[in-house]
Write a protein that holds these residues in place. Structure first.
Motif, short mmCIF file in Angstrom:
data_model
loop_
_atom_site.label_atom_id
_atom_site.label_comp_id
_atom_site.label_asym_id
_atom_site.label_seq_id
_atom_site.Cartn_x
_atom_site.Cartn_y
_atom_site.Cartn_z
N GLY A 156 0.77 -1.23 0.00
CA GLY A 156 0.00 0.00 0.00
C GLY A 156 0.80 1.28 0.00
N ASN A 157 2.11 1.19 0.02
CA ASN A 157 2.91 2.41 0.13
C ASN A 157 4.05 2.42 -0.89
OD1 ASN A 157 4.96 4.30 1.07
ND2 ASN A 157 3.76 4.51 2.92
N THR A 158 5.11 1.66 -0.62
CA THR A 158 6.30 1.73 -1.47
C THR A 158 6.05 1.21 -2.88
OG1 THR A 158 7.02 -0.37 -0.49
CG2 THR A 158 7.94 1.65 0.44
N TRP B 36 4.40 6.64 7.79
CA TRP B 36 3.76 6.30 6.52
C TRP B 36 4.10 7.34 5.45
CZ3 TRP B 36 1.15 2.04 4.98
CH2 TRP B 36 0.40 2.13 3.81
N VAL C 132 -1.00 12.86 0.29
CA VAL C 132 -1.48 11.83 1.22
C VAL C 132 -1.57 12.41 2.63
CG1 VAL C 132 -0.89 9.66 2.37
CG2 VAL C 132 -0.70 9.85 -0.11
N THR D 198 -4.92 4.14 -3.38
CA THR D 198 -4.49 2.91 -2.71
C THR D 198 -3.67 3.24 -1.47
OG1 THR D 198 -4.47 1.64 -4.77
CG2 THR D 198 -3.13 0.79 -2.96
N THR D 199 -2.80 4.23 -1.58
CA THR D 199 -1.98 4.64 -0.45
C THR D 199 -2.85 5.15 0.70
OG1 THR D 199 -0.23 5.28 -2.00
CG2 THR D 199 -0.02 6.08 0.24
N ILE E 166 6.85 7.17 1.74
CA ILE E 166 6.42 7.34 0.34
C ILE E 166 7.55 7.80 -0.57
CG2 ILE E 166 4.88 8.63 -1.21
CD1 ILE E 166 2.77 8.53 1.04
N GLN F 13 3.23 1.31 -4.53
CA GLN F 13 2.44 2.32 -5.22
C GLN F 13 3.32 3.51 -5.63
OE1 GLN F 13 -0.63 1.37 -5.85
NE2 GLN F 13 -0.43 -0.43 -4.53
N ALA F 14 4.12 4.01 -4.69
CA ALA F 14 4.97 5.16 -4.97
C ALA F 14 5.99 4.84 -6.05
CB ALA F 14 5.69 5.59 -3.69
N TRP G 204 -4.72 1.95 2.33
CA TRP G 204 -3.83 1.10 3.12
C TRP G 204 -3.27 1.80 4.35
CZ3 TRP G 204 -2.42 -3.84 3.77
CH2 TRP G 204 -2.93 -4.77 2.85
N SER G 205 -3.20 3.12 4.31
CA SER G 205 -2.78 3.84 5.52
C SER G 205 -3.78 3.60 6.64
CB SER G 205 -2.64 5.34 5.24
OG SER G 205 -3.92 5.93 5.01
#
Length: 454
Positions: free
Chosen positions: A165-167, A394, A196, A366-367, A398, A169-170, A370-371
């Protein structure tokens, strides 16, 4: 770094081996049979309840049922639909798409059951917010002696969130924006982190509002664009479908930049990327559905199962068929670059830019989704006081993720997904009698449930 990569590859090979694939498909099939295929047969009811749930009729929750679904969809409709499908086809061949479909069909029962249990066993925290998810239905449904399994889920999920949900996506959006618009990775990372951060200040209500505005708009836009391309490639669609079914059960030889794939590869990457895309069985989506303003676990379960249908059966299918019909699936490209190439092949000078924009918006939502999942997990582990530090971490992660190696990021995300899915799938199997009973009792007294308020 090489040693770490090898270690994670070894763990990944174990957690995504035959036992895991059997567990995902087996639990989904078991729930489907136990529910007498209700999630598929009542698909129309689910859409009607979703439409009715745009505004809440109860105060028992944080956000309306529709926003809960959009929050869950915001976390699932992302790189899995654009980069994940392409990766599955690149590694497993066209046949991988068939196994993504199968995972989704049984996954509808899984997602339904997750949401039913999440609403049924949710709690009210010290802030007065409704909280739920696998960690709560494990503890409250299976009893105190199973709490350790709920703790494991929350631990794996809170860490896995930084991958799926983070890396991931980024990294994916930074890569595609640099390729198409020459935007440096670090600029994308900082911009995404800022946006975000601004939304997270408002908590789940702000996330629900943003998701319910952006997700339908971008999903419909992406689908229209995909359908236009399939219309242009209409002559190639029958053969593409034939390849999907043929190579789901027979190996495909190497051609062009494609290395060839055995049937096992089609199954492995189809199921793995299918779960990565729709998250059925991971236990993430029920965390969002537990916040829905509803008194009916069954109603929210019917709304929840739409997420798997829309994500994989609809959106992933469009992506997969565009890639196959374009003929570039064997080019040797992978991930978002392959999808971008396929769209550009059909819409020269436009397609690749549209994919880049879609991926950027999908990754952003998505980020956000998931956060929220990660926050609820650390709250379960450490209490409300852990939420603010988690949000800060979080946001910082990113821009870091935007500059990491994509292959390593995908590997870590894939591995952590399986590790959080295991305790959730075990709990679903053990609590299945509760799901069957609640569903049977509700259907006996309400029929389709059309006339009852959510």
């Amino acid at each position: 770094m090489e040693t770490l990569t090898q270690l994670i590859e070894t763990i990944n090979g174990w957690v995504w081996g035959p036992p895991m694939l059997i567990l995902i498909l087996g639990v989904g099939l078991f729930l489907s049979i136990g529910l007498k295929l209700m999630p598929i047969l009542k698909l129309g009811t689910g859409f009607r309840l979703m439409w009715q749930g745009r505004a809440s009729q109860t105060e028992d929750g944080e956000i309306p049922p529709f926003q809960a679904l959009m929050t869950a969809l915001s976390a699932t409709v992302g790189t899995g639909n654009i980069a994940g499908v392409a990766t599955a086809v690149f590694l497993g061949g066209p046949g991988a798409l068939f196994w993504m479909w199968l995972t989704a069909l049984v996954g509808m029962a899984t997602k339904y059951s997750e949401a039913v249990l999440a609403v049924n066993y949710r709690e009210v925290d010290e802030r007065g917010a409704r909280v739920g998810g696998p960690m709560y239905y494990i503890r409250n449904g299976l009893g105190a002696r199973w709490t350790w399994m709920g703790v494991l889920f929350a631990l794996f999920a809170s860490i896995a969130a930084f991958g799926i949900g983070n890396t991931v996506q980024a990294n994916s959006v930074a890569d595609v924006l640099e390729t198409n618009f020459d935007v440096p990775h670090w600029v994308t990372g900082i911009t995404l982190a800022t946006l975000v951060g601004l939304v997270l200040i408002g908590g789940i209500r702000r996330i629900g509002q943003v998701a319910s505005s952006l997700v339908p708009l971008m999903a419909i836009s992406y689908l229209v664009m995909g359908l236009i391309i399939l219309g242009l490639n209409a002559a190639a669609v029958p053969e593409a479908m034939a390849m999907v079914f043929r190579h789901a059960f027979s190996p495909i030889a190497a051609q062009g930049g494609f290395a060839g794939a055995a049937v096992w590869a089609a199954i492995q990457f189809g199921v793995a990327r299918g779960v990565f895309s729709n998250e059925a069985g991971l236990g993430s989506a029920p965390i969002a559905h537990a916040a829905a303003q509803t008194r009916s676990p069954i109603h929210q379960g019917m709304v929840a199962m739409l997420g798997t249908f829309l994500d994989t059966i609809v959106i992933c299918t469009i992506t997969g068929l565009v890639i196959i019909t374009s003929g570039v699936w064997s080019s040797g490209e992978s991930g978002a670059a392959l999808t971008s190439m396929a769209f550009a092949e059909a819409l020269p000078g436009v397609g690749n830019y549209l994919v880049a924009i879609a991926l950027a918006v999908f990754a952003f939502t998505t980020t956000l989704g998931w956060s929220f999942y990660g926050e609820r997990c650390v709250e379960f582990l450490f209490g409300v006081k852990a939420i603010t530090p988690y949000r800060i971490l979080w946001i910082v992660a990113i821009p870091v993720g935007a500059t990491l190696n994509l292959g390593f990021v995908w590997l870590v995300a894939d591995t952590l997904n399986a590790m959080m899915a295991i305790p959730n799938l075990v709990a679903l199997a053990l609590l299945s009698p509760v799901v069957f009973r609640l569903t049977r009792d509700f259907m006996a007294s309400n029929g389709d449930g059309y006339n009852e308020k959510p």
